[in-house]
Design an enzyme around this catalytic site. Structure first.
Site, PDB file in Angstrom:
ATOM      1  N   LYS A  78       0.542  -0.875   0.046  1.00  0.00           N
ATOM      2  CA  LYS A  78       0.032  -0.137   0.133  1.00  0.00           C
ATOM      3  C   LYS A  78       0.471   1.597  -0.212  1.00  0.00           C
ATOM      4  CE  LYS A  78      -4.145  -1.696   2.654  1.00  0.00           C
ATOM      5  NZ  LYS A  78      -5.291  -1.529   3.622  1.00  0.00           N
ATOM      6  N   ASP A 114      -9.590   3.290   2.434  1.00  0.00           N
ATOM      7  CA  ASP A 114      -9.920   2.400   4.942  1.00  0.00           C
ATOM      8  C   ASP A 114     -10.314   3.595   4.732  1.00  0.00           C
ATOM      9  OD1 ASP A 114      -8.912   0.374   3.275  1.00  0.00           O
ATOM     10  OD2 ASP A 114      -6.643   0.858   4.235  1.00  0.00           O
ATOM     11  N   ARG A 168       6.235   5.840  17.084  1.00  0.00           N
ATOM     12  CA  ARG A 168       6.085   5.488  16.114  1.00  0.00           C
ATOM     13  C   ARG A 168       4.668   6.770  15.856  1.00  0.00           C
ATOM     14  NH1 ARG A 168       3.943   0.104  12.828  1.00  0.00           N
ATOM     15  NH2 ARG A 168       3.974   1.110  11.007  1.00  0.00           N
TER      16      ARG A 168
HETATM   17  P1  ATR Z   1      -1.399  -1.781   8.761  1.00  0.00           P
HETATM   18  O1  ATR Z   1      -0.841  -1.265   7.342  1.00  0.00           O
HETATM   19  O2  ATR Z   1      -2.101  -2.401   8.360  1.00  0.00           O
HETATM   20  O3  ATR Z   1      -1.490  -0.429   9.824  1.00  0.00           O
HETATM   21  P2  ATR Z   1       1.059  -1.557   9.988  1.00  0.00           P
HETATM   22  O4  ATR Z   1       1.522  -0.500   9.388  1.00  0.00           O
HETATM   23  O5  ATR Z   1       2.551  -2.846   9.630  1.00  0.00           O
HETATM   24  O6  ATR Z   1       0.233  -2.688   9.047  1.00  0.00           O
HETATM   25  O7  ATR Z   1       1.038  -1.131  11.516  1.00  0.00           O
HETATM   26  C1  ATR Z   1       0.878  -2.404  12.229  1.00  0.00           C
HETATM   27  C2  ATR Z   1       0.361  -1.615  13.727  1.00  0.00           C
HETATM   28  O8  ATR Z   1      -0.369  -2.948  14.569  1.00  0.00           O
HETATM   29  C3  ATR Z   1       1.541  -1.656  14.433  1.00  0.00           C
HETATM   30  O9  ATR Z   1       1.217  -0.472  15.654  1.00  0.00           O
HETATM   31  C4  ATR Z   1       2.053  -1.870  14.891  1.00  0.00           C
HETATM   32  O10 ATR Z   1       2.596  -1.419  16.621  1.00  0.00           O
HETATM   33  P3  ATR Z   1       4.094  -1.051  16.378  1.00  0.00           P
HETATM   34  O11 ATR Z   1       4.467  -0.115  15.667  1.00  0.00           O
HETATM   35  O12 ATR Z   1       5.286  -1.152  17.877  1.00  0.00           O
HETATM   36  O13 ATR Z   1       4.900  -1.970  15.248  1.00  0.00           O
HETATM   37  C5  ATR Z   1       1.265  -3.043  15.442  1.00  0.00           C
HETATM   38  N1  ATR Z   1       1.046  -3.943  16.452  1.00  0.00           N
HETATM   39  C6  ATR Z   1       0.680  -4.852  15.275  1.00  0.00           C
HETATM   40  N2  ATR Z   1       1.159  -5.836  16.292  1.00  0.00           N
HETATM   41  C7  ATR Z   1       1.091  -5.740  17.448  1.00  0.00           C
HETATM   42  C8  ATR Z   1       1.268  -5.953  18.900  1.00  0.00           C
HETATM   43  N3  ATR Z   1       1.143  -7.678  19.633  1.00  0.00           N
HETATM   44  N4  ATR Z   1       0.969  -5.788  19.735  1.00  0.00           N
HETATM   45  C9  ATR Z   1       0.976  -4.190  19.695  1.00  0.00           C
HETATM   46  N5  ATR Z   1       1.058  -3.498  18.623  1.00  0.00           N
HETATM   47  C10 ATR Z   1       1.128  -4.428  17.395  1.00  0.00           C
END
Ligand code: ATR
Length: 295
Positions: A78, A114, A168
Site C-alpha cells: 500500500k 479505508d 512511531r
Molecule cells: P497496517 O498498514 O495494517 O496498519 P502496519 O503499518 O504494519 O500495518 O502497522 C501495524 C500496527 O499494529 C502498528 O501500530 C504495530 O505496532 P508497532 O508500531 O509497535 O509495530 C501494531 N501491532 C502489530 N502487532 C502488535 C502487537 N502484537 N502488539 C501491539 N501492537 C501491535
C-alpha cells in the site's frame, strides 16, 4: 457493460495486488457485486511478490499495458504503490498509502478508501459522527493513518494515538499536527494505566492493529473504564467478532466490527471503478461465505 456471467473478449478486468493474496475475500465480495448488477467485470487475485525489487513497479505498469480497469492494493504494497501512480487523491496523500488504483485511459489515479469506509460503516452501524468527539486509536500503522485523517478532517475534537512503539505514534501525531491546522492529536505508548486514565473521556476507541487477527493475541485494554455510551471498534474482521469486541460487548458497550469497514471501503472502490452504487447486501453475504470457507 451487461453480462450473463460469462467472460468474453470485452470483459473488464479488475483485481487485487498483494503478498500474500490468497487470504483476501475481496475477489468473492466484488465478483458477487458484479454478478448482482449483471456487470461485465471480473475481479482477479494477483500475487505480486514483495521480495524481488521492481516487481510492484512492473505490476503497476502492467495495469496500463493490459488495460486493467483498476486494482486494490493490499499488504505489503500500500505505501510503496504510491510512488508509481500518476495522481494521488487527498485521502491517499494524507494516509501515505493507496488501496485503490483506477485506470482512466492509461492514467493511473490512486485513492485510499479505508478511512472514509470506516466512517461510513460506523455511521451506518452505530450512528457515529466524529465532530466534537474524543477518540483513542490503538496502533500507528497505515490503517491508523487513514482512519485518523478521516476523523480529523470531520472535526473530531481530539485523537490520542496509543502504540506499542511510542516513537512511531509520536511521529504520526507530529505529521498530522503539521499538515492539518489545529488538529488536536497526541501520542502515547500502550500503557494500560495511562489509557485507563483517559478512557472515561473517550467517545470511541478503535483497534487498528492486527492483534486478535485469526484469534491470535489479545489486548489488555481497560474496557471497564469507558463510559456506557462509548463505541468500541475493531478493524480486524477475521474473526468477525474479535476478543476485543467480545470484551466490549460483555461490558455493555456498543461495538463496530471490521467487516462493516471492509464492506464500506469495498463499496467506495466499486463506485470508483463502475460509477455505480454497490449492492452491499450481496457483498456482505459473499464476504461472510468466503470467511467461512477460508477457515
Ligand atoms: P497496517 O498498514 O495494517 O496498519 P502496519 O503499518 O504494519 O500495518 O502497522 C501495524 C500496527 O499494529 C502498528 O501500530 C504495530 O505496532 P508497532 O508500531 O509497535 O509495530 C501494531 N501491532 C502489530 N502487532 C502488535 C502487537 N502484537 N502488539 C501491539 N501492537 C501491535
Amino acid at each position: 457493460m451487461k453480462s450473463r456471467g460469462r467472460i468474453t473478449s470485452s470483459t473488464n478486468i479488475v483485481g487485487i495486488f498483494g503478498d500474500p493474496v490468497r487470504q483476501s475475500i475481496s475477489p468473492a465480495m466484488h465478483n458477487a457485486a458484479f454478478r448482482a448488477l449483471g456487470l461485465d467485470f471480473i475481479y482477479l487475485p494477483f500475487h505480486v511478490y514483495s521480495k524481488t525489487q521492481s516487481t510492484l513497479k512492473n505490476a503497476i505498469e502492467a495495469i496500463r499495458a493490459l488495460d486493467i480497469k483498476g486494482v486494490n492494493i493490499t499488504i505489503p504494497h500500500k505505501e510503496e504503490a504510491i510512488k508509481f501512480i500518476d495522481e494521488v487523491s487527498p485521502d491517499a496523500e494524507a494516509a501515505g498509502s493507496v488501496n485503490t488504483i483506477v485506470n482512466r485511459n492509461g492514467r493511473l489515479f490512486g485513492f485510499n478508501t479505508d478511512g472514509e469506509g470506516f466512517l461510513i460503516g460506523i455511521k451506518k452501524e452505530a450512528n457515529f459522527s466524529p465532530r466534537g468527539k474524543n477518540i483513542i486509536i490503538i496502533g500507528a500503522g497505515g490503517a491508523a493513518r487513514s482512519i485518523i485523517f478521516s476523523l480529523l478532517r470531520k472535526k473530531a475534537s481530539s485523537v490520542v494515538v496509543a502504540n506499542r512503539t511510542e516513537a512511531r505514534a509520536e511521529a504520526l501525531a507530529r505529521g498530522f499536527r503539521k499538515t492539518l491546522k489545529g488538529a488536536r492529536i497526541s501520542a502515547m505508548g500502550l500503557d494500560v494505566k495511562e489509557i485507563e486514565r483517559l478512557a472515561p473521556r473517550a467517545d470511541l476507541v478503535v483497534n487498528t492493529t492486527s492483534i486478535g487477527m485469526m484469534g491470535k493475541g489479545s489486548m489488555d485494554f481497560p474496557m471497564h473504564a469507558l463510559e456506557k455510551n462509548a463505541i468500541v471498534a475493531d478493524i480486524v474482521y477475521k474473526p468477525v467478532e474479535t476478543d476485543f469486541i467480545k470484551k466490549a460487548k460483555r461490558c455493555g458497550l456498543r461495538t463496530h466490527n471490521g467487516l462493516n469497514m471492509l464492506i464500506a471501503q469495498g463499496a467506495l472502490t466499486f463506485r470508483l471503478w463502475t460509477g455505480m452504487d454497490a449492492p452491499q447486501d450481496a457483498m456482505l453475504k459473499a464476504a461472510l461465505k468466503a470467511l467461512k470457507e477460508n477457515g
